[in-house]
Write a protein that holds these residues in place. Structure first.
Motif, PDB file in Angstrom:
ATOM      1  N   ASN A  80       0.812  -1.213   0.000  1.00 52.83           N
ATOM      2  CA  ASN A  80       0.000   0.000   0.000  1.00 52.83           C
ATOM      3  C   ASN A  80       0.848   1.268   0.000  1.00 52.83           C
ATOM      4  N   TYR A  81       2.102   1.174   0.389  1.00 51.63           N
ATOM      5  CA  TYR A  81       3.084   2.255   0.294  1.00 51.63           C
ATOM      6  C   TYR A  81       4.450   1.599   0.323  1.00 51.63           C
ATOM      7  N   ASP A  82       5.506   2.401   0.174  1.00 58.92           N
ATOM      8  CA  ASP A  82       6.840   1.852  -0.049  1.00 58.92           C
ATOM      9  C   ASP A  82       7.796   2.026   1.125  1.00 58.92           C
ATOM     10  N   THR A  83       7.493   2.911   2.045  1.00 56.59           N
ATOM     11  CA  THR A  83       8.320   3.089   3.234  1.00 56.59           C
ATOM     12  C   THR A  83       7.416   3.312   4.435  1.00 56.59           C
ATOM     13  N   ILE A  84       7.972   3.082   5.600  1.00 57.71           N
ATOM     14  CA  ILE A  84       7.380   3.554   6.854  1.00 57.71           C
ATOM     15  C   ILE A  84       8.319   4.597   7.417  1.00 57.71           C
ATOM     16  N   ILE A  85       7.798   5.786   7.647  1.00 56.97           N
ATOM     17  CA  ILE A  85       8.576   6.842   8.301  1.00 56.97           C
ATOM     18  C   ILE A  85       7.646   7.447   9.349  1.00 56.97           C
ATOM     19  N   ALA A  86       7.612   6.800  10.516  1.00 55.40           N
ATOM     20  CA  ALA A  86       6.543   7.056  11.478  1.00 55.40           C
ATOM     21  C   ALA A  86       7.008   6.887  12.921  1.00 55.40           C
ATOM     22  N   VAL A  97      10.656  -9.174   9.546  1.00 60.49           N
ATOM     23  CA  VAL A  97       9.578  -9.041   8.560  1.00 60.49           C
ATOM     24  C   VAL A  97       9.883  -7.966   7.524  1.00 60.49           C
ATOM     25  N   ILE A  98      10.503  -6.866   7.959  1.00 63.37           N
ATOM     26  CA  ILE A  98      10.856  -5.769   7.062  1.00 63.37           C
ATOM     27  C   ILE A  98      12.328  -5.424   7.268  1.00 63.37           C
ATOM     28  N   ASP A  99      12.848  -4.580   6.390  1.00 62.14           N
ATOM     29  CA  ASP A  99      14.204  -4.069   6.558  1.00 62.14           C
ATOM     30  C   ASP A  99      14.154  -2.624   7.032  1.00 62.14           C
ATOM     31  N   PHE A 100      15.255  -2.178   7.625  1.00 61.49           N
ATOM     32  CA  PHE A 100      15.360  -0.808   8.104  1.00 61.49           C
ATOM     33  C   PHE A 100      16.585  -0.124   7.502  1.00 61.49           C
ATOM     34  N   THR A 101      16.461   1.175   7.303  1.00 58.52           N
ATOM     35  CA  THR A 101      17.629   1.992   7.071  1.00 58.52           C
ATOM     36  C   THR A 101      18.391   2.129   8.394  1.00 58.52           C
ATOM     37  N   GLN A 102      19.535   2.774   8.335  1.00 59.27           N
ATOM     38  CA  GLN A 102      20.181   3.187   9.575  1.00 59.27           C
ATOM     39  C   GLN A 102      19.260   4.152  10.318  1.00 59.27           C
ATOM     40  N   ASN A 103      19.483   4.350  11.602  1.00 64.14           N
ATOM     41  CA  ASN A 103      18.592   5.238  12.349  1.00 64.14           C
ATOM     42  C   ASN A 103      18.832   6.706  11.992  1.00 64.14           C
ATOM     43  N   TYR A 104      17.768   7.476  12.050  1.00 69.85           N
ATOM     44  CA  TYR A 104      17.849   8.931  11.848  1.00 69.85           C
ATOM     45  C   TYR A 104      17.471   9.692  13.114  1.00 69.85           C
ATOM     46  N   VAL A 105      17.091   8.964  14.155  1.00 68.48           N
ATOM     47  CA  VAL A 105      16.958   9.501  15.508  1.00 68.48           C
ATOM     48  C   VAL A 105      17.696   8.537  16.421  1.00 68.48           C
ATOM     49  N   PRO A 106      18.632   9.022  17.237  1.00 69.65           N
ATOM     50  CA  PRO A 106      19.378   8.114  18.112  1.00 69.65           C
ATOM     51  C   PRO A 106      18.457   7.401  19.100  1.00 69.65           C
ATOM     52  N   PRO A 107      18.900   6.250  19.639  1.00 73.89           N
ATOM     53  CA  PRO A 107      18.105   5.579  20.671  1.00 73.89           C
ATOM     54  C   PRO A 107      17.779   6.540  21.809  1.00 73.89           C
ATOM     55  N   GLY A 196      16.872   3.130  18.204  1.00 73.80           N
ATOM     56  CA  GLY A 196      16.765   4.343  17.417  1.00 73.80           C
ATOM     57  C   GLY A 196      15.666   4.213  16.376  1.00 73.80           C
ATOM     58  N   VAL A 197      15.316   5.324  15.754  1.00 70.84           N
ATOM     59  CA  VAL A 197      14.229   5.354  14.767  1.00 70.84           C
ATOM     60  C   VAL A 197      14.806   5.292  13.359  1.00 70.84           C
ATOM     61  N   GLY A 198      14.275   4.407  12.542  1.00 71.80           N
ATOM     62  CA  GLY A 198      14.700   4.300  11.149  1.00 71.80           C
ATOM     63  C   GLY A 198      13.515   4.179  10.223  1.00 71.80           C
ATOM     64  N   MET A 199      13.779   4.225   8.927  1.00 74.14           N
ATOM     65  CA  MET A 199      12.743   4.007   7.915  1.00 74.14           C
ATOM     66  C   MET A 199      12.595   2.518   7.663  1.00 74.14           C
ATOM     67  N   GLY A 200      11.360   2.055   7.584  1.00 69.24           N
ATOM     68  CA  GLY A 200      11.097   0.669   7.238  1.00 69.24           C
ATOM     69  C   GLY A 200      10.813   0.521   5.754  1.00 69.24           C
ATOM     70  N   VAL A 201      11.360  -0.523   5.145  1.00 67.00           N
ATOM     71  CA  VAL A 201      11.083  -0.845   3.739  1.00 67.00           C
ATOM     72  C   VAL A 201      10.870  -2.348   3.621  1.00 67.00           C
ATOM     73  N   ARG A 202      10.257  -2.774   2.533  1.00 66.16           N
ATOM     74  CA  ARG A 202      10.103  -4.207   2.305  1.00 66.16           C
ATOM     75  C   ARG A 202      11.468  -4.866   2.112  1.00 66.16           C
ATOM     76  N   GLU A 203      11.573  -6.116   2.488  1.00 69.80           N
ATOM     77  CA  GLU A 203      12.841  -6.831   2.366  1.00 69.80           C
ATOM     78  C   GLU A 203      13.302  -6.935   0.922  1.00 69.80           C
ATOM     79  N   SER A 204      12.365  -6.870  -0.019  1.00 67.44           N
ATOM     80  CA  SER A 204      12.705  -6.973  -1.442  1.00 67.44           C
ATOM     81  C   SER A 204      13.207  -5.652  -2.024  1.00 67.44           C
ATOM     82  N   ASP A 205      13.137  -4.566  -1.266  1.00 71.46           N
ATOM     83  CA  ASP A 205      13.462  -3.233  -1.780  1.00 71.46           C
ATOM     84  C   ASP A 205      14.830  -2.754  -1.295  1.00 71.46           C
ATOM     85  N   GLY A 206      15.840  -3.591  -1.514  1.00 71.86           N
ATOM     86  CA  GLY A 206      17.179  -3.233  -1.082  1.00 71.86           C
ATOM     87  C   GLY A 206      17.731  -2.000  -1.770  1.00 71.86           C
TER      88      GLY A 206
END
Length: 249
Positions: A80-86, A97-107, A196-206
């Motif tokens: 339904n969308y391509d990233t989670i930024i929430a 279940v999903i992949d993450f970018t590196q964090n953009y907010v520290p723990p 920390g907070v990161g963006m979530g993406v599908r595992e297929s969207d490397g």
């Protein structure tokens, strides 16, 4: 940062798709200052400003999609969308279940807020948003957990006396406590949760994850991310060194 506990249904979803011409950025729109809906009906907040800059640096056309928190991972996986930024904390459970970018907010810490400093955090009633690891933490603490669909409802439960305290991201609670005029106070110790907070993406969207990782790295290196963190979370918030290391201010 907000921490979703994955359901069995979410684990079963496996859809994926190639990186589209327009990247759809999924967010909750109900968790200030991370994300919220402004008076014009548009997604706003730290993550809107950050996401727009990341898309610009990555050379991507992006649009914003609002989705309720409790189904935000299943609807990413189903396309339904391509990233989670929430405001989503990086956890091992989600990473299955999903992949993450590196964090953009520290723990950062989660915290308890209550109507009085005598609130019983170990044996009383504590409110948390449903499907979060704040809720999971409370459930394992010995306190009675009451869950609500939105963060606003958890605060309302304390104000109405339905709950003795609320447990949530401290970044979310700070402005609410400060603006309560003494009606709410922090109680107990802060509790560090998540990576920390990161963006979530599908595992297929490397490829997509890689583009956003490069953009986040560039924002850490040139100080732009730190400027945004201070703007939305205050001068005392944790930031990043040019090498990506966390700096506690």
């Amino acid at each position: 940062m907000k921490n979703l506990i994955l359901t069995t249904a979410a684990l079963a979803l496996t859809a994926g798709m190639a990186m589209a011409d327009t990247v759809r950025m999924g967010t909750e729109g109900a968790y200030p200052p991370y994300n919220f809906i402004n008076d014009a009906g548009e997604v706003d907040g730290f993550e809107r400003e950050l996401g727009d800059e990341l898309c610009k640096r990555a050379g991507l056309e992006c649009e914003w999609v609002k989705n309720d928190w409790d189904s935000i991972i299943p609807n990413l996986v189903s396309g339904n969308y391509d990233t989670i930024i929430a405001g989503m904390s990086i956890t091992d459970e989600r990473d299955e279940v999903i992949d993450f970018t590196q964090n953009y907010v520290p723990p950062a810490a989660s915290a308890f807020a209550a109507a009085s400093d005598g609130a019983d955090l170990s044996g009383g009633v504590v409110a948390a948003q449903t499907a979060t690891i704040q809720a999971g933490y409370v459930a394992e603490s010995g306190a009675t957990l009451v869950e609500f669909a939105t963060p606003e409802e958890t605060i309302a439960a304390v104000r109405s006396g339905e709950a003795d305290a609320v447990f949530a991201d401290k970044d979310y609670l700070v402005p609410i406590v400060e603006e309560s005029g003494g009606e709410l106070v922090f109680v107990g110790d802060d509790v560090p949760l998540g990576g920390g907070v990161g963006m979530g993406v599908r595992e297929s969207d490397g490829e997509l994850r890689g583009k956003f990782d490069e953009a986040i790295t560039s924002m850490k290196a040139d100080g732009t991310l730190n400027e945004m963190l201070k703007k939305w979370f205050g001068e005392g918030t944790a930031t990043y060194g040019t090498d990506g290391s966390v700096v506690t201010n």
